[in-house]
Design a protein around this motif. Structure first.
Motif, PDB file in Angstrom:
ATOM      1  N   LEU A  72       0.768  -1.379  -0.026  1.00 41.77           N
ATOM      2  CA  LEU A  72      -0.113   0.064  -0.040  1.00 41.77           C
ATOM      3  C   LEU A  72       0.792   1.181   0.003  1.00 41.77           C
ATOM      4  N   ARG A  73       2.121   1.104   0.510  1.00 39.65           N
ATOM      5  CA  ARG A  73       3.002   2.345   0.459  1.00 39.65           C
ATOM      6  C   ARG A  73       3.297   2.400  -0.937  1.00 39.65           C
ATOM      7  N   ALA A  74       3.683   1.400  -1.672  1.00 40.11           N
ATOM      8  CA  ALA A  74       4.029   1.310  -2.967  1.00 40.11           C
ATOM      9  C   ALA A  74       2.971   1.698  -4.142  1.00 40.11           C
ATOM     10  N   VAL A  75       1.670   1.544  -3.867  1.00 47.23           N
ATOM     11  CA  VAL A  75       0.958   2.031  -4.908  1.00 47.23           C
ATOM     12  C   VAL A  75       1.082   3.487  -5.205  1.00 47.23           C
ATOM     13  N   GLY A  76       1.558   4.121  -3.969  1.00 47.94           N
ATOM     14  CA  GLY A  76       1.842   5.760  -4.545  1.00 47.94           C
ATOM     15  C   GLY A  76       2.960   6.069  -5.025  1.00 47.94           C
ATOM     16  N   PRO A  88       3.365   3.105  -8.729  1.00 47.30           N
ATOM     17  CA  PRO A  88       2.006   2.742  -9.304  1.00 47.30           C
ATOM     18  C   PRO A  88       1.923   1.683 -10.411  1.00 47.30           C
ATOM     19  N   ASP A  89       3.322   1.643 -11.069  1.00 49.92           N
ATOM     20  CA  ASP A  89       3.455   0.772 -12.298  1.00 49.92           C
ATOM     21  C   ASP A  89       4.143  -0.663 -11.858  1.00 49.92           C
ATOM     22  N   ARG A  90       4.392  -0.739 -10.747  1.00 50.79           N
ATOM     23  CA  ARG A  90       5.153  -1.925 -10.476  1.00 50.79           C
ATOM     24  C   ARG A  90       4.462  -2.657  -9.248  1.00 50.79           C
ATOM     25  N   THR A  91       3.070  -2.500  -8.923  1.00 57.00           N
ATOM     26  CA  THR A  91       2.674  -3.001  -7.841  1.00 57.00           C
ATOM     27  C   THR A  91       1.354  -3.979  -8.015  1.00 57.00           C
ATOM     28  N   HIS A  92       0.888  -3.893  -9.130  1.00 52.07           N
ATOM     29  CA  HIS A  92      -0.263  -4.654  -9.536  1.00 52.07           C
ATOM     30  C   HIS A  92      -0.410  -6.284  -8.806  1.00 52.07           C
ATOM     31  N   VAL A  93       0.473  -7.050  -9.544  1.00 51.23           N
ATOM     32  CA  VAL A  93       0.588  -8.505  -9.296  1.00 51.23           C
ATOM     33  C   VAL A  93       1.081  -8.514  -7.730  1.00 51.23           C
ATOM     34  N   PRO A  94       2.122  -7.998  -7.047  1.00 48.82           N
ATOM     35  CA  PRO A  94       2.355  -8.225  -5.658  1.00 48.82           C
ATOM     36  C   PRO A  94       1.329  -7.859  -4.904  1.00 48.82           C
ATOM     37  N   THR A  95       0.539  -6.790  -5.198  1.00 45.68           N
ATOM     38  CA  THR A  95      -0.586  -6.133  -4.244  1.00 45.68           C
ATOM     39  C   THR A  95      -1.752  -7.254  -4.263  1.00 45.68           C
ATOM     40  N   VAL A  96      -1.934  -7.864  -5.338  1.00 39.71           N
ATOM     41  CA  VAL A  96      -3.076  -8.994  -5.327  1.00 39.71           C
ATOM     42  C   VAL A  96      -2.650  -9.993  -4.832  1.00 39.71           C
ATOM     43  N   PRO A 150       1.820  10.377  -2.120  1.00 36.55           N
ATOM     44  CA  PRO A 150       0.751  10.128  -1.759  1.00 36.55           C
ATOM     45  C   PRO A 150      -0.022   9.136  -2.978  1.00 36.55           C
ATOM     46  N   LEU A 151      -1.228   8.419  -2.457  1.00 33.68           N
ATOM     47  CA  LEU A 151      -1.928   7.555  -3.396  1.00 33.68           C
ATOM     48  C   LEU A 151      -2.383   8.565  -4.637  1.00 33.68           C
ATOM     49  N   ASN A 152      -2.174   8.102  -5.862  1.00 28.63           N
ATOM     50  CA  ASN A 152      -2.714   8.937  -6.976  1.00 28.63           C
ATOM     51  C   ASN A 152      -3.622   7.824  -7.672  1.00 28.63           C
TER      52      ASN A 152
END
Length: 609
Positions: free
Chosen positions: A337-341, A344-352, A443-445
């Protein structure tokens, strides 16, 4: 007893108070993002009061009773609304307090610690609906959502879900152009929609094309703007989990919606859902972790009842292990959740994958705690067992069960081939500042969130950490053991790369069934291990416990055991050190997560000699 009239002032107060002690510090500097979020979480915790107090209308007894009666905890919902909790879901740029997703998770934990259903009724459904508007809505749509949430209103999302067997439900909402070209018509139904009966806005995922990759579009529907008789609120649906939440259906009958109801472009529905769900589901997983806190606390109390020292030796590893798993869950959700801000282009698969893995760890942890509680059944324990039974029912309803796992697999597996061929052992390691707790990150965008074709920041971090830990001169004992474990997880990532590089590359060609489950399991556990190493490396001495290797060794050993890695058992002093910290936090009333802040708990009687 705090009144609702006092609630907003108490929660939004600008008095400077320390989260741990609640003492006024008039000379302290203005709050930074992290301090501010922890302070708001502490105020919210205090506002809700001691959850163990049977006279507290916002305590565990009230929530268990509400679930038994299948009704919402009305008094607590009103309290949260009056406190202005909805401002946490509105970006700071629009007048709210939302800056970073990981900080929102911290603020929500006092709510979820008491009741998962309250977390959803208290605003998560509005968060789900509003996130799509922040990501793709027009300026007017964002203004409408801001005005609604800050004014105490509710929004919910109506989307096609997974059937219990993993397929798409037969029920569907369609949208088509009107014959005169002036807007669209909505038709169809959805049987189970959270808060459908009292939402002021609906974010509707409707089918707008018969086939192809862009079959669904998103519409922001305001029932107040519709002619009578076009939208029908169906009766409430009884659910096994979250019995205190309100689920009911909606039916649209040639319901006219204007063109300005479209959120994003036609056909954006699937992409928008994938982009937002990575944050929303991970946020829920991280917040729900707090709900296991009282169950673990009860297990510790039961195992130490009448004892002056630690529990019997046979309970050391289960209790220390579940505590460590909670730290692992916190580590992986916080880092994602820190990394999504920041990335944002490197987080989709690890976050899921974080959501997928946390779900498994929490469910298995509850089974271990049930064994402890079942062996120490005492008079008056009905409430404690009621909390456990309720949480076991609620996790699947919160998306952390079989259906949620299937949804995560459907997103993870199709992208593993791309990561194996273009990211793993190639991608640059993320900046070290990302993993340092006090450090400020962007911050989250919502508009910058991406999916498919991106990178994997945690895999890159694991590769770097494994190399650093194995450098000569890093130390012996636990540090050497931690290095061996880091290297083993790096080797597992390499094996995954070799296997996943051969996978088909499209969403429509993905594996399914046991093969998909095995790949998702392995990848998710590797991601969790990477987060543990990142948190351990990011320590700067502020927390002596987290700065030691013991908790990380125990956490990685439990993850490695799930993977079948040939790792040595953690030494007994690692288990003892983690157990001692658990007992200290239980005794002093501190949270069982990475932050470990003081909680609002009543006095606990300690056995004496």
């Amino acid at each position: 007893m705090t009144t609702t009239a006092e609630a907003r002032t108490a929660y939004r107060s600008t008095e400077r108070r320390t989260a741990a002690s609640g003492t006024v510090d008039e000379d302290s500097p203005p709050d930074g993002p992290v301090t501010g979020a922890l302070r708001r979480a502490a105020r919210l915790d205090a506002l809700l009061g001691d959850p163990y107090d049977p006279a507290n209308a916002h305590g565990f007894a009230a929530f268990v009773t509400a679930a038994q009666d299948r009704r919402p905890p009305w008094a607590t919902e009103r309290l949260l609304a009056e406190a202005g909790l909805a401002s946490e879901f509105v970006p700071a740029g629009h007048g709210g307090t939302l800056t970073r997703a990981d900080l929102l998770m911290k603020v929500l934990r006092p709510v979820f610690r008491r009741d998962v259903a309250l977390g959803f009724a208290g605003g998560i459904t509005s968060l789900f609906a509003s996130s799509a508007v922040w990501a793709a809505g027009t300026a007017e749509q964002r203004h409408t959502m801001t005005r609604l949430l800050l004014g105490g209103g509710r929004a919910t999302v109506v989307h096609p879900g997974l059937a219990p067997a993993g397929g798409v439900r037969r029920e569907q909402i369609n949208a088509w152009r009107r014959a005169d070209g002036a807007g669209m018509l909505l038709g169809g139904s959805k049987a189970v929609v959270p808060d459908a009966a009292r939402a002021d806005l609906y974010l509707v995922h409707a089918r707008t094309a018969a086939s192809g990759p862009r079959t669904h579009s998103v519409l922001l529907v305001d029932p107040a703007r519709l002619p009578p008789g076009r939208i029908h609120r169906l009766p409430r649906v009884a659910t096994e989990g979250m019995r205190g939440a309100l689920f009911s259906g909606l039916r649209f009958t040639e319901c006219p919606v204007p063109d300005d109801a479209l959120v994003g472009a036609p056909g954006d529905g699937a992409a928008l859902a994938l982009r937002m769900n990575q944050v929303n589901r991970c946020l829920v997983a991280g917040a729900v972790t707090a709900a296991v806190d009282p169950v673990l606390r009860s297990a510790v109390g039961a195992a130490t009842d009448g004892r002056c020292g630690p529990p019997a030796r046979r309970w050391h590893r289960p209790l220390a292990g579940v505590f460590t798993d909670l730290l692992v869950c916190d580590a992986v959700t916080t880092m994602c959740l820190r990394a999504v801000g920041a990335l944002p282009d490197r987080t989709h698969v690890p976050t899921v994958a974080a959501t997928y893995t946390v779900s498994t760890l929490l469910q298995d942890g509850l089974e271990e705690l049930a064994a402890v509680l079942g062996s120490h059944r005492r008079p008056g324990d009905d409430l404690l067992h009621g909390i456990l039974a309720k949480l076991v029912r609620d996790l699947p309803a919160a998306g952390l069960g079989r259906e949620g796992a299937a949804a995560c697999q459907a997103v993870i597996v199709p992208q593993l081939g791309g990561l194996a061929n273009h990211s793993w052992f190639i991608e640059e390691e993320p900046p070290a500042e990302l993993f340092r707790g006090p450090a400020d990150v962007p911050p989250l965008n919502h508009r910058a969130l991406a999916f498919a074709g991106g990178g994997d920041f945690l895999a890159a971090s694991l590769v770097g950490a494994a190399e650093r830990f194995t450098r000569p001169g890093r130390g012996g004992g636990r540090t050497r053991l931690l290095a061996r474990m880091a290297q083993a997880f790096g080797t597992e990532l390499r094996a995954l790369r070799d296997q996943c590089a051969l996978l088909p590359g499209g969403f429509g060609e993905a594996l399914s069934g046991p093969a998909a489950c095995a790949l998702s399991d392995r990848y998710g556990l590797v991601v969790a291990a990477a987060a543990v190493l990142a948190v351990r490396e990011g320590q700067e001495g502020d927390d002596p416990f987290l700065a030691e290797d013991g908790w990380a060794v125990l956490g990685l050993s439990r993850l490695g055991r799930r993977l079948g890695l040939a790792l040595p058992d953690p030494p007994q002093d690692c288990v003892t050190g983690v157990l001692d910290e658990l007992l200290r936090r239980h005794r002093t009333g501190r949270g069982l997560d990475l932050d470990g802040i003081a909680l609002t708990l009543g006095a606990r009687e300690e056995p004496t000699e």
